[in-house]
Write an enzyme that holds these catalytic residues in place. Structure first.
Site, short mmCIF file in Angstrom:
data_model
loop_
_atom_site.label_atom_id
_atom_site.label_comp_id
_atom_site.label_asym_id
_atom_site.label_seq_id
_atom_site.Cartn_x
_atom_site.Cartn_y
_atom_site.Cartn_z
N ASP A 48 0.86 -1.18 0.00
CA ASP A 48 0.00 0.00 0.00
C ASP A 48 0.89 1.22 0.00
OD1 ASP A 48 -0.18 1.05 3.15
OD2 ASP A 48 0.01 -1.13 3.00
N GLU A 98 -8.47 4.20 12.22
CA GLU A 98 -7.54 4.00 13.32
C GLU A 98 -7.55 5.24 14.20
OE1 GLU A 98 -3.34 4.08 11.62
OE2 GLU A 98 -4.49 3.73 9.79
#
Length: 267
Positions: free
Chosen positions: A65, A152
């Protein structure tokens, strides 16, 4: 004369429908044909970890990623060295777009690497606004992987360090996931880390596959009983073709499982 008028009317109708396009227009196709047979990972690691008997080496399909922090990527070289998929940062919150998204999106496509886009969630803005921001920046492209919601805690954010209740966070996740499912016609992916997962009981979120971060242990040892599709096992990896460090990920299944998952989940 009547036949001529009929033909002209039909041509005018076709032109009108083509001009309308809109939400029902078919997804764009800008990717090279992908080779679903995965290549072996030839990655390095700046901070090697001992995962015990079951680690990244036990998984056949690997990928990365990336975001603006990987400004230079030779995508064909990365592909030839084991990058079988890539998740690319597109947006954050409701007013930030990654400046290299288009470059990475097109580069991965030209190399024939299956790629998807991800959104970094901002806890001080409604989920529906963020979903609309993501949709405005990520095209419905044929062959793309499902869209990703990255949730997150943000303790170092300069503008938003709020910790909402678990119920509120799960509700916002569901709103975002449903909006993406409706627009892209794909089951979204939810990325998270162990502290956020446990604090907010994220296993209760429905309608998404899970992408879990675990850089010192296998997901089965941290997320007991949780089904997952992707595992982020490093944030300090080295990949030929990419300058500097990057995140490394593994797919949960075998090469055959990967081919089947792509067939079922690519747009």
């Amino acid at each position: 004369m009547s036949q001529i008028l009929t033909r002209l009317t039909a041509l005018a109708l076709i032109a009108l429908l083509a001009a309308c396009g809109g939400r029902n227009a078919p997804p764009q196709r800008d990717a090279a044909p992908t080779n679903n047979a995965p290549t072996r990972a030839n990655f390095g690691e700046a901070n090697p970890q001992d995962f015990g008997r079951v680690g990244p080496q036990n998984h056949r399909v690997h990928g990365i990623d990336v975001s603006k922090f990987q400004p230079s990527i030779d995508w064909p070289t990365a592909r030839d060295n084991g990058v079988n998929f890539a998740f690319i940062k597109a947006t954050e919150g409701g007013d930030q777009a990654d400046p290299l998204f288009d470059q990475h999106w097109q580069g991965a496509a030209r190399a024939g690497i299956p790629r998807g886009a991800y959104h970094f969630f901002y806890h001080c803005r409604p989920a529906i606004e963020q979903a609309r921001w993501f949709i405005a920046h990520v095209p419905r492209t044929r062959g793309a992987l499902p869209p990703v919601l990255d949730m997150e805690w943000t303790p170092t954010s300069p503008t938003c360090r709020v910790r909402n209740s678990p119920e509120h966070i799960r509700s916002e996740a569901q709103i975002f996931i449903r909006a993406l499912q409706s627009h892209y016609g794909q089951r979204p992916i939810l990325y998270t880390a162990i502290d956020f997962f446990e604090d907010n009981q994220m296993w209760r979120v429905q309608g998404a596959d899970f992408w879990l971060r675990a850089v010192k242990a296998h997901p089965k040892d941290l997320y007991a009983g949780q089904h997952w599709t992707f595992w982020q096992y490093s944030g300090t990896g080295y990949v030929p073709g990419i300058a500097g460090k990057t995140d490394l990920n593994a797919f949960a299944g075998s090469a055959r499982d990967w081919t089947a998952w792509l067939a079922a989940n690519q747009h």
